[in-house]
Design a protein around this motif. Sequence first.
Motif, PDB file in Angstrom:
ATOM      1  N   LEU A 206       0.818  -1.207   0.000  1.00 54.30           N
ATOM      2  CA  LEU A 206       0.000   0.000   0.000  1.00 54.30           C
ATOM      3  C   LEU A 206       0.850   1.253   0.000  1.00 54.30           C
ATOM      4  N   ASP A 207       0.591   2.143  -0.952  1.00 53.08           N
ATOM      5  CA  ASP A 207       1.092   3.509  -0.889  1.00 53.08           C
ATOM      6  C   ASP A 207       0.154   4.245   0.059  1.00 53.08           C
ATOM      7  N   ASN A 208       0.627   4.500   1.280  1.00 49.04           N
ATOM      8  CA  ASN A 208      -0.226   5.046   2.340  1.00 49.04           C
ATOM      9  C   ASN A 208      -0.060   6.544   2.534  1.00 49.04           C
ATOM     10  N   CYS A 209       0.625   7.220   1.613  1.00 46.88           N
ATOM     11  CA  CYS A 209       0.855   8.659   1.750  1.00 46.88           C
ATOM     12  C   CYS A 209      -0.458   9.413   1.950  1.00 46.88           C
ATOM     13  N   TYR A 210      -0.470  10.301   2.916  1.00 42.58           N
ATOM     14  CA  TYR A 210      -1.604  11.157   3.301  1.00 42.58           C
ATOM     15  C   TYR A 210      -2.675  10.419   4.110  1.00 42.58           C
ATOM     16  N   GLY A 211      -2.521   9.098   4.322  1.00 39.20           N
ATOM     17  CA  GLY A 211      -3.599   8.342   4.938  1.00 39.20           C
ATOM     18  C   GLY A 211      -3.394   7.970   6.392  1.00 39.20           C
ATOM     19  N   GLU A 212      -2.239   8.291   6.972  1.00 35.30           N
ATOM     20  CA  GLU A 212      -1.949   7.874   8.340  1.00 35.30           C
ATOM     21  C   GLU A 212      -2.779   8.666   9.361  1.00 35.30           C
ATOM     22  N   MET A 281       9.536  13.661  18.266  1.00 30.31           N
ATOM     23  CA  MET A 281       8.552  14.722  18.518  1.00 30.31           C
ATOM     24  C   MET A 281       7.492  14.759  17.421  1.00 30.31           C
ATOM     25  N   GLY A 282       7.916  14.549  16.185  1.00 29.86           N
ATOM     26  CA  GLY A 282       6.971  14.530  15.072  1.00 29.86           C
ATOM     27  C   GLY A 282       5.963  13.412  15.210  1.00 29.86           C
ATOM     28  N   ALA A 283       6.454  12.236  15.582  1.00 30.30           N
ATOM     29  CA  ALA A 283       5.549  11.102  15.783  1.00 30.30           C
ATOM     30  C   ALA A 283       4.560  11.402  16.905  1.00 30.30           C
ATOM     31  N   TYR A 284       5.054  11.965  17.990  1.00 29.15           N
ATOM     32  CA  TYR A 284       4.200  12.292  19.129  1.00 29.15           C
ATOM     33  C   TYR A 284       3.066  13.243  18.734  1.00 29.15           C
ATOM     34  N   HIS A 285       3.361  14.235  17.926  1.00 32.52           N
ATOM     35  CA  HIS A 285       2.366  15.234  17.529  1.00 32.52           C
ATOM     36  C   HIS A 285       1.493  14.783  16.352  1.00 32.52           C
ATOM     37  N   ALA A 286       1.895  13.730  15.653  1.00 31.65           N
ATOM     38  CA  ALA A 286       1.238  13.358  14.399  1.00 31.65           C
ATOM     39  C   ALA A 286      -0.265  13.122  14.500  1.00 31.65           C
ATOM     40  N   PRO A 287      -0.764  12.387  15.487  1.00 29.43           N
ATOM     41  CA  PRO A 287      -2.219  12.168  15.535  1.00 29.43           C
ATOM     42  C   PRO A 287      -3.016  13.466  15.655  1.00 29.43           C
ATOM     43  N   HIS A 288      -2.533  14.383  16.494  1.00 27.79           N
ATOM     44  CA  HIS A 288      -3.255  15.645  16.673  1.00 27.79           C
ATOM     45  C   HIS A 288      -3.171  16.508  15.418  1.00 27.79           C
ATOM     46  N   VAL A 289      -1.973  16.630  14.860  1.00 25.66           N
ATOM     47  CA  VAL A 289      -1.790  17.468  13.674  1.00 25.66           C
ATOM     48  C   VAL A 289      -2.597  16.929  12.496  1.00 25.66           C
ATOM     49  N   THR A 290      -2.612  15.621  12.331  1.00 27.93           N
ATOM     50  CA  THR A 290      -3.404  15.034  11.250  1.00 27.93           C
ATOM     51  C   THR A 290      -4.880  15.372  11.420  1.00 27.93           C
TER      52      THR A 290
END
Length: 419
Positions: A206-212, A281-290
């Motif tokens: 799967l190309d999952n870009c933009y879908g996480e 830090m990016g991983a930590y913030h990723a769910p909220h930012v997404t």
Amino acid sequence: MSFFDIDERVIKAAEKAMELCKDKLVEIDDIQEYNQQKMIKAFQLADVRESHLWGSTGYGYDDAGREALDKVYSYVFDAEDALVRHNFVSGTHALTVALFGVLRPGDTMLSVTGMPYDTIRSAIGIEGDYPGSLKDFSIKFEMTELKPDGTPDYDKIASDIAEKKPKMVYIQRSRGYSTRPTLTWREIKKLCEISKANSPESIIMLDNCYGEFIDKVEPLSVGVDMMAGSLIKNPGGGIAPTGGYIAGKKELVGMCAYRLTTPGTGKEIGATLNANRELFMGAYHAPHVTGEALKTAVFASALFEILGYETSPKYNDARGDIIQLIMLGNAEKVCRFCEGVQSGSAVDSFVSPIPSDMPGYESRVVMAAGAFTLGSSIELSADAPLREPYAVWMQGSLNFHSGKLGVMLAASKILRDEK
């Protein structure tokens, strides 16, 4: 809104849009909370500690931070293993390493979602005449066309997989520069079930870009064997300065690691330099930012629908990624939209986006992105090839309030030019 000159018609339409999409915004809040808690649990299970935030040099042997970061992504993506590296230069690079990691001469790669996105075509050997493509290594590419409405042709897909028994069944989740719907996890699950029923040995990629992190269900839990994406999109949280990931079954991730470094060393080497802290830090913030990017997309869809434009997805549709398509009808409006988004940026707000040729794209492309990280599409951005159907693809926003402002400025730019 006293800080910015926004057309009164847009302000009134924005109030209606917020009322229209309020239930959807609450739904996104719930997804954000679920995925944020899952991310914190991932950090704890990986025993992330302060010493992991610093990098290594040289060969990078025994880099505990690198290994902990892989464990974090493995957990949040429901994977057996993950390969998360700052030296993936783009999502296309991560995808290419995944393809070359598991495919061998004589193998067939079958795309069941039609023609792949522009930038991966040269790596496959579909377009251009670049040395080192899959085609150069006698790896065959075939595809199943989408139906006229842009949805997967499940009957034809089943027939093609049963007939060809491909080494890889390739799925592109996001729409790329097309108007077809993005796949939700439900469609991905159905494609996986069809593939397993007709060719159990085929690897589902799967190309999952933009879908996480756009939902509570990740593709690896519904049948996908491996997936890849970029850290300057959703999973980097707007903090990762570069990088990408591959996640999935342990054996497959290991094969990809041998391709990225060398057979025999794989994941065991690779200096992280000073990148670890930003990647964690990016991983930590990723769910909220997404989630903030999703809210911006929902608002944009509602606003432009009120203003009389066709949008996809609709504001209340189920979503498979953070991208919002807005059909504007002509090149002038596409450019005005991008100018409006750029004018709402914190960085380079004075810049006027100009259509230009871009490596890997067939048509001239106009892009708006006042980003802290060059090319980051989890930050508010908009881009489009100047060709039919003259639509703009908008994505991102580190927080909903700045995203909402950018969308309103884009709408104001279009309305005032229509006078």
